[in-house]
Design a protein around this motif. Structure first.
Motif, mmCIF file in Angstrom:
data_model
loop_
_atom_site.group_PDB
_atom_site.id
_atom_site.type_symbol
_atom_site.label_atom_id
_atom_site.label_comp_id
_atom_site.label_asym_id
_atom_site.label_seq_id
_atom_site.Cartn_x
_atom_site.Cartn_y
_atom_site.Cartn_z
ATOM 1 N N GLU A 162 -1.609 0.643 -6.064
ATOM 2 C CA GLU A 162 -0.842 -0.507 -5.617
ATOM 3 C C GLU A 162 0.038 -1.024 -6.755
ATOM 4 O O GLU A 162 1.193 -1.335 -6.564
ATOM 5 C CB GLU A 162 -1.771 -1.602 -5.126
ATOM 6 C CG GLU A 162 -1.089 -2.674 -4.322
ATOM 7 C CD GLU A 162 -2.081 -3.594 -3.657
ATOM 8 O OE1 GLU A 162 -2.133 -4.768 -4.074
ATOM 9 O OE2 GLU A 162 -2.800 -3.150 -2.754
ATOM 10 N N GLY A 175 -11.529 2.239 -2.288
ATOM 11 C CA GLY A 175 -10.821 1.071 -1.785
ATOM 12 C C GLY A 175 -10.907 -0.144 -2.684
ATOM 13 O O GLY A 175 -10.095 -1.054 -2.579
ATOM 14 N N ASN A 176 -11.888 -0.166 -3.600
ATOM 15 C CA ASN A 176 -12.017 -1.318 -4.500
ATOM 16 C C ASN A 176 -12.426 -0.848 -5.895
ATOM 17 O O ASN A 176 -12.903 0.272 -6.083
ATOM 18 C CB ASN A 176 -13.009 -2.347 -3.934
ATOM 19 C CG ASN A 176 -14.379 -1.755 -3.703
ATOM 20 O OD1 ASN A 176 -15.011 -1.240 -4.622
ATOM 21 N ND2 ASN A 176 -14.850 -1.806 -2.471
ATOM 22 N N ASP A 218 -7.152 9.930 1.837
ATOM 23 C CA ASP A 218 -6.939 8.795 0.947
ATOM 24 C C ASP A 218 -6.247 7.622 1.637
ATOM 25 O O ASP A 218 -5.874 6.660 0.991
ATOM 26 C CB ASP A 218 -6.167 9.217 -0.293
ATOM 27 C CG ASP A 218 -4.719 9.586 -0.017
ATOM 28 O OD1 ASP A 218 -4.376 9.861 1.149
ATOM 29 O OD2 ASP A 218 -3.927 9.593 -0.966
ATOM 30 N N LYS A 219 -6.144 7.641 2.941
ATOM 31 C CA LYS A 219 -5.467 6.574 3.674
ATOM 32 C C LYS A 219 -6.156 5.237 3.427
ATOM 33 O O LYS A 219 -7.358 5.102 3.615
ATOM 34 C CB LYS A 219 -5.453 6.885 5.167
ATOM 35 C CG LYS A 219 -4.684 5.864 5.970
ATOM 36 C CD LYS A 219 -4.607 6.257 7.426
ATOM 37 C CE LYS A 219 -3.782 5.247 8.190
ATOM 38 N NZ LYS A 219 -3.678 5.587 9.603
ATOM 39 N N GLY A 220 -5.388 4.249 2.999
ATOM 40 C CA GLY A 220 -5.915 2.920 2.765
ATOM 41 C C GLY A 220 -6.687 2.753 1.481
ATOM 42 O O GLY A 220 -7.250 1.687 1.220
ATOM 43 N N GLN A 221 -6.732 3.756 0.652
ATOM 44 C CA GLN A 221 -7.479 3.692 -0.600
ATOM 45 C C GLN A 221 -6.546 3.257 -1.723
ATOM 46 O O GLN A 221 -5.471 3.816 -1.900
ATOM 47 C CB GLN A 221 -8.109 5.042 -0.923
ATOM 48 C CG GLN A 221 -9.003 5.578 0.170
ATOM 49 C CD GLN A 221 -10.173 4.662 0.449
ATOM 50 O OE1 GLN A 221 -10.936 4.323 -0.436
ATOM 51 N NE2 GLN A 221 -10.304 4.248 1.696
ATOM 52 N N ARG A 222 -6.956 2.272 -2.475
ATOM 53 C CA ARG A 222 -6.103 1.713 -3.519
ATOM 54 C C ARG A 222 -6.213 2.450 -4.849
ATOM 55 O O ARG A 222 -5.240 2.580 -5.581
ATOM 56 C CB ARG A 222 -6.475 0.243 -3.714
ATOM 57 C CG ARG A 222 -5.672 -0.426 -4.780
ATOM 58 C CD ARG A 222 -5.934 -1.904 -4.830
ATOM 59 N NE ARG A 222 -5.212 -2.489 -5.961
ATOM 60 C CZ ARG A 222 -5.136 -3.783 -6.184
ATOM 61 N NH1 ARG A 222 -5.720 -4.627 -5.366
ATOM 62 N NH2 ARG A 222 -4.488 -4.238 -7.222
ATOM 63 N N TYR A 223 -7.388 2.928 -5.193
ATOM 64 C CA TYR A 223 -7.622 3.537 -6.505
ATOM 65 C C TYR A 223 -7.802 5.049 -6.402
ATOM 66 O O TYR A 223 -8.484 5.538 -5.520
ATOM 67 C CB TYR A 223 -8.864 2.926 -7.164
ATOM 68 C CG TYR A 223 -8.708 1.450 -7.413
ATOM 69 C CD1 TYR A 223 -8.061 0.985 -8.538
ATOM 70 C CD2 TYR A 223 -9.192 0.530 -6.488
ATOM 71 C CE1 TYR A 223 -7.900 -0.373 -8.755
ATOM 72 C CE2 TYR A 223 -9.032 -0.830 -6.689
ATOM 73 C CZ TYR A 223 -8.385 -1.279 -7.829
ATOM 74 O OH TYR A 223 -8.225 -2.614 -8.031
ATOM 75 N N TRP A 240 -10.850 8.956 -4.053
ATOM 76 C CA TRP A 240 -10.173 7.673 -3.921
ATOM 77 C C TRP A 240 -11.196 6.620 -3.553
ATOM 78 O O TRP A 240 -12.232 6.929 -2.970
ATOM 79 C CB TRP A 240 -9.109 7.739 -2.826
ATOM 80 C CG TRP A 240 -8.095 8.787 -3.064
ATOM 81 C CD1 TRP A 240 -6.937 8.668 -3.782
ATOM 82 C CD2 TRP A 240 -8.117 10.133 -2.607
ATOM 83 N NE1 TRP A 240 -6.255 9.857 -3.796
ATOM 84 C CE2 TRP A 240 -6.966 10.781 -3.073
ATOM 85 C CE3 TRP A 240 -9.014 10.873 -1.839
ATOM 86 C CZ2 TRP A 240 -6.678 12.106 -2.801
ATOM 87 C CZ3 TRP A 240 -8.729 12.194 -1.566
ATOM 88 C CH2 TRP A 240 -7.565 12.799 -2.045
ATOM 89 N N THR A 293 0.850 -1.184 0.000
ATOM 90 C CA THR A 293 0.000 0.000 0.000
ATOM 91 C C THR A 293 0.885 1.233 0.000
ATOM 92 O O THR A 293 1.815 1.328 0.795
ATOM 93 C CB THR A 293 -0.899 0.029 1.251
ATOM 94 O OG1 THR A 293 -1.693 -1.160 1.245
ATOM 95 C CG2 THR A 293 -1.805 1.234 1.246
ATOM 96 N N SER A 353 -16.187 0.333 -6.721
ATOM 97 C CA SER A 353 -16.464 1.666 -6.164
ATOM 98 C C SER A 353 -15.779 2.756 -6.979
ATOM 99 O O SER A 353 -16.349 3.814 -7.228
ATOM 100 C CB SER A 353 -16.011 1.754 -4.714
ATOM 101 O OG SER A 353 -16.748 0.867 -3.918
#
Length: 66
Positions: free
Chosen positions: A62, A35-36, A10-15, A33, A2, A39
């Motif tokens: 990522e 997370g998946n 945007d903490k922990g957000q992948r996109y 942002w 990560t 979304s």
């Protein structure tokens, strides 16, 4: 892996979702942002309806960091 957050929220957000033409003309702007993937896609499609938006881009932060 990560990537560390670059901005508040945007903490922990992948996109990362960016749009071209809104709110600033002739520029790519980060609008959010997610997370998946589903979304992120929903958010991008919603922003595509905003007047002035000429396109969108979804970046997998990522994969970018590898």
């Amino acid at each position: 892996m990560t990537l560390p957050p670059s901005k508040i929220g945007d903490k922990g957000q992948r996109y990362e979702i960016r749009v071209f033409g809104w709110p600033l003309e002739d520029q790519w702007n980060v609008v959010g942002w997610a997370g998946n993937w589903p979304s992120a896609r929903r958010m991008a499609k919603a922003f595509q309806k905003v007047p002035g938006v000429q396109g969108y881009e979804i970046t997998d932060r990522e994969a970018f960091g590898k």
